[in-house]
Write a protein that holds these residues in place. Structure first.
Motif, mmCIF file in Angstrom:
data_model
loop_
_atom_site.group_PDB
_atom_site.id
_atom_site.type_symbol
_atom_site.label_atom_id
_atom_site.label_comp_id
_atom_site.label_asym_id
_atom_site.label_seq_id
_atom_site.Cartn_x
_atom_site.Cartn_y
_atom_site.Cartn_z
ATOM 1 N N VAL A 51 0.569 -1.295 -0.126
ATOM 2 C CA VAL A 51 0.170 -0.216 0.242
ATOM 3 C C VAL A 51 0.771 1.184 -0.324
ATOM 4 O O VAL A 51 1.891 1.419 0.315
ATOM 5 C CB VAL A 51 -0.837 0.097 1.072
ATOM 6 C CG1 VAL A 51 -1.985 1.263 1.630
ATOM 7 C CG2 VAL A 51 -1.351 -1.090 1.035
ATOM 8 N N GLY A 52 1.012 2.200 -0.880
ATOM 9 C CA GLY A 52 1.540 3.000 -1.137
ATOM 10 C C GLY A 52 0.673 4.517 -1.726
ATOM 11 O O GLY A 52 -0.435 4.503 -1.967
ATOM 12 N N ALA A 53 1.834 5.783 -1.504
ATOM 13 C CA ALA A 53 1.735 7.179 -1.709
ATOM 14 C C ALA A 53 2.293 7.536 -2.456
ATOM 15 O O ALA A 53 3.875 7.337 -2.022
ATOM 16 C CB ALA A 53 1.042 7.577 -0.974
ATOM 17 N N TYR A 76 -2.422 5.439 -3.125
ATOM 18 C CA TYR A 76 -2.917 6.587 -3.241
ATOM 19 C C TYR A 76 -2.469 7.467 -4.053
ATOM 20 O O TYR A 76 -1.053 7.835 -4.159
ATOM 21 C CB TYR A 76 -2.973 7.167 -1.822
ATOM 22 C CG TYR A 76 -4.338 6.477 -1.338
ATOM 23 C CD1 TYR A 76 -4.952 6.487 -0.714
ATOM 24 C CD2 TYR A 76 -3.161 5.678 -0.383
ATOM 25 C CE1 TYR A 76 -6.152 6.135 0.078
ATOM 26 C CE2 TYR A 76 -4.010 4.462 0.652
ATOM 27 C CZ TYR A 76 -5.074 5.010 0.684
ATOM 28 O OH TYR A 76 -5.984 4.092 1.326
ATOM 29 N N ILE A 134 -6.040 8.720 3.754
ATOM 30 C CA ILE A 134 -5.501 7.523 3.878
ATOM 31 C C ILE A 134 -6.149 6.974 5.122
ATOM 32 O O ILE A 134 -5.621 6.845 6.546
ATOM 33 C CB ILE A 134 -3.987 7.392 4.311
ATOM 34 C CG1 ILE A 134 -3.406 8.592 2.444
ATOM 35 C CG2 ILE A 134 -3.500 6.250 3.880
ATOM 36 C CD1 ILE A 134 -1.243 8.910 2.145
ATOM 37 N N SER A 137 -2.081 2.674 7.580
ATOM 38 C CA SER A 137 -0.764 2.736 7.680
ATOM 39 C C SER A 137 -0.446 2.119 5.991
ATOM 40 O O SER A 137 -0.858 1.470 5.371
ATOM 41 C CB SER A 137 0.491 2.041 8.237
ATOM 42 O OG SER A 137 0.034 0.913 8.763
ATOM 43 N N ILE A 138 0.865 3.035 5.221
ATOM 44 C CA ILE A 138 1.325 2.302 4.248
ATOM 45 C C ILE A 138 2.775 1.704 3.920
ATOM 46 O O ILE A 138 3.803 2.199 4.895
ATOM 47 C CB ILE A 138 1.665 3.696 3.042
ATOM 48 C CG1 ILE A 138 1.787 4.889 3.708
ATOM 49 C CG2 ILE A 138 -0.293 4.236 3.127
ATOM 50 C CD1 ILE A 138 1.862 6.249 3.010
ATOM 51 N N ASP A 139 3.217 1.160 2.601
ATOM 52 C CA ASP A 139 4.280 0.948 2.902
ATOM 53 C C ASP A 139 5.799 1.637 2.446
ATOM 54 O O ASP A 139 6.599 1.713 2.525
ATOM 55 C CB ASP A 139 4.263 -0.512 2.493
ATOM 56 C CG ASP A 139 3.106 -2.140 2.446
ATOM 57 O OD1 ASP A 139 3.864 -2.608 3.487
ATOM 58 O OD2 ASP A 139 2.228 -1.464 1.980
ATOM 59 N N VAL A 141 5.881 5.510 0.375
ATOM 60 C CA VAL A 141 5.450 7.050 -0.128
ATOM 61 C C VAL A 141 6.464 7.457 -0.835
ATOM 62 O O VAL A 141 7.669 7.283 -1.186
ATOM 63 C CB VAL A 141 5.077 8.487 0.739
ATOM 64 C CG1 VAL A 141 6.237 8.730 2.136
ATOM 65 C CG2 VAL A 141 4.231 9.289 0.326
ATOM 66 N N TYR A 159 3.946 12.770 6.163
ATOM 67 C CA TYR A 159 3.404 11.237 5.762
ATOM 68 C C TYR A 159 4.658 9.858 6.120
ATOM 69 O O TYR A 159 4.697 8.802 6.522
ATOM 70 C CB TYR A 159 3.929 10.907 4.103
ATOM 71 C CG TYR A 159 2.105 11.829 3.516
ATOM 72 C CD1 TYR A 159 1.897 10.882 3.042
ATOM 73 C CD2 TYR A 159 2.522 12.777 3.466
ATOM 74 C CE1 TYR A 159 0.758 11.634 2.417
ATOM 75 C CE2 TYR A 159 1.095 13.490 3.062
ATOM 76 C CZ TYR A 159 0.568 12.678 2.577
ATOM 77 O OH TYR A 159 -0.340 13.594 1.449
ATOM 78 N N VAL A 163 3.937 5.816 7.409
ATOM 79 C CA VAL A 163 4.584 5.035 6.945
ATOM 80 C C VAL A 163 5.059 3.821 7.889
ATOM 81 O O VAL A 163 5.145 4.166 8.444
ATOM 82 C CB VAL A 163 6.016 5.372 5.845
ATOM 83 C CG1 VAL A 163 7.126 4.416 5.259
ATOM 84 C CG2 VAL A 163 5.582 6.033 5.372
#
Length: 212
Positions: A51-53, A76, A134, A137-139, A141, A159, A163
């Motif tokens: 999952v990223g942005a 995203y 969002i 949490s994301i992997d 950016v 950001y 992460v």
């Protein structure tokens, strides 16, 4: 002073190039060759269901590269597709006169990424507001929005906390030279990484570092 880009040194090209053409080729190599170092050289290729942005989508070419080269379950796509106020004074310049409208750029991005519409979400907001959209949490950016120092620093500060541990924070245009407008990127990134005691990785035009 010897010019290093003399024709005799351009053994990789089948036809001679002028000095300006050399500069243009170098610029295109920095901006239009995919996959970029961020996805080639970081540890993201070894991970699944990412999952990223991406901050700064424009017409979507790099987002497409991310989706084609990484195992992404959700990306995203953060871009207001609106002009920053400080850019408006230059809006009638020759540079902008040759560019399509931001509405056209958005439609181009949607069309380009249509195959991945189930794995992407456009967030048409400035990045300081988009972070609230969002959901987890994301992997990673990838930061390629407004290159002024204050905006880059704010993107890093906003950001970084969302992460995951072991995730990657990176972005584009970590070089200056004739592109002095990128000084803000370099200064903000170096200051931020130093403040956190982290290792910075650079392969132009990208930078990246890992969250402990």
């Amino acid at each position: 002073m010897e010019i290093l880009s003399k024709i005799k040194n351009l053994f990789l090209f089948s036809t001679p190039l002028s000095e300006q053409q050399i500069i243009n080729v170098n610029s295109h190599l920095k901006h239009r060759v995919f996959p970029r170092p961020f996805e080639r050289l970081s540890n993201l290729r070894d991970k699944r269901n990412l999952v990223g942005a991406e901050i700064g989508v424009a017409s979507g070419e790099h987002a497409l590269s991310l989706l084609e080269n990484l195992d992404i379950s959700m990306l995203y796509l953060i871009d207001p597709f609106k002009m920053y106020e400080e850019y408006l004074k230059d809006y009638n310049s020759d540079y902008w006169a040759t560019k399509p409208s931001l509405d056209e750029i958005f439609l181009k991005a949607k069309k380009l990424l249509d195959l991945y519409k189930e794995q992407t979400k456009f967030v048409k907001k400035f990045s300081n507001s988009a972070v609230k959209e969002i959901e987890s949490s994301i992997d990673f950016v990838y930061i390629d929005g407004n290159h002024d120092y204050d905006y880059v620093r704010k993107d890093l500060e906003l950001y970084y906390p969302i992460v995951k541990s072991g995730g990657v924070i990176g972005g584009h245009d970590f070089y200056n030279g004739f592109s002095r407008s990128h000084n803000g990127v370099i200064t903000a990134v170096i200051e931020f990484v130093y403040s956190k005691g982290l290792q910075l990785y650079v392969e132009q035009p990208d930078f990246w570092f890992y969250k402990p």
